[in-house]
Design a protein around this motif. Sequence first.
Motif, mmCIF file in Angstrom:
data_model
loop_
_atom_site.group_PDB
_atom_site.id
_atom_site.type_symbol
_atom_site.label_atom_id
_atom_site.label_comp_id
_atom_site.label_asym_id
_atom_site.label_seq_id
_atom_site.Cartn_x
_atom_site.Cartn_y
_atom_site.Cartn_z
ATOM 1 N N GLY A 2 -5.979 6.149 -1.746
ATOM 2 C CA GLY A 2 -4.965 5.334 -1.102
ATOM 3 C C GLY A 2 -5.455 3.985 -0.651
ATOM 4 O O GLY A 2 -4.645 3.099 -0.352
ATOM 5 N N SER A 3 -6.777 3.802 -0.562
ATOM 6 C CA SER A 3 -7.324 2.492 -0.208
ATOM 7 C C SER A 3 -7.009 1.487 -1.323
ATOM 8 O O SER A 3 -6.749 1.861 -2.465
ATOM 9 C CB SER A 3 -8.847 2.572 -0.029
ATOM 10 N N THR A 4 -7.040 0.211 -0.973
ATOM 11 C CA THR A 4 -6.764 -0.850 -1.938
ATOM 12 C C THR A 4 -8.004 -1.716 -2.135
ATOM 13 O O THR A 4 -8.686 -2.054 -1.169
ATOM 14 C CB THR A 4 -5.600 -1.738 -1.464
ATOM 15 N N THR A 38 -5.471 -3.057 -6.677
ATOM 16 C CA THR A 38 -5.174 -1.750 -7.237
ATOM 17 C C THR A 38 -5.576 -0.673 -6.234
ATOM 18 O O THR A 38 -6.254 -0.955 -5.238
ATOM 19 C CB THR A 38 -5.872 -1.554 -8.589
ATOM 20 N N THR A 39 -5.177 0.550 -6.511
ATOM 21 C CA THR A 39 -5.321 1.643 -5.554
ATOM 22 C C THR A 39 -6.432 2.595 -5.955
ATOM 23 O O THR A 39 -6.580 2.941 -7.130
ATOM 24 C CB THR A 39 -3.995 2.424 -5.446
#
Length: 212
Positions: free
Chosen positions: A87-89, A6-7
């Motif tokens: 924006g990282s996952t 997920t983000t």
Amino acid sequence: MDPTATTVRAVRDVGPDTVAIDLATPDGFAAAPGQFVKLTATLGGDDESRFYTVSSPDTEETFELTVSYDSEEGGAFSAFLLDLEAGSTVTVTGPFGADFYQGESESFVLAGGPGVGPAVGIAEAALRDGNDVTVVYRDDAPVHEDRLAAVAAAGATVFVLADDDAVVEAVAEAYDGQQLFVYGFAEFLDLAGTAVEAAGGTMDGAKVENFG
């Protein structure tokens, strides 16, 4: 829910050495404040995981985890979390745990240190539902102070305390048989039990999460 990517929607400072991480809610995921999830990351070629408690009142569209870290001695996983940005996952598994808010009409939350995460989530959920809630929070360096002030202004009873004796006094003043929730490290759980018993109550039926 099986491991799901997920983000990250946002990362916010919420107090000394503590951040709140907002994550996009994966399809099919639902959790209540007080439940926890597992975050997994690949670091140095190996998967590493840590558990964090949901600190938002619900998981509609996004949900929040409150993460404390040691700025001087934190390991690779702490460094990974601190490098996260929108924006990282991340990979999430869960939720886990049975000691969470389920719409109780009267909640009494005892929180030590990182236990403030589920405490603010429960307080916000209870007020949203029109229920009564009391929070007794023990920490030398409090976090989520803005949210605690907001729930107090909205009708919750909130104690933010810096010593153990004050916890015992606050419980004696405010505890009257409400559903107990207790979140924190083992030492705080012992203090909470002592305070509740001194107030004439019992830990039977309490919802308790030991953070280690």
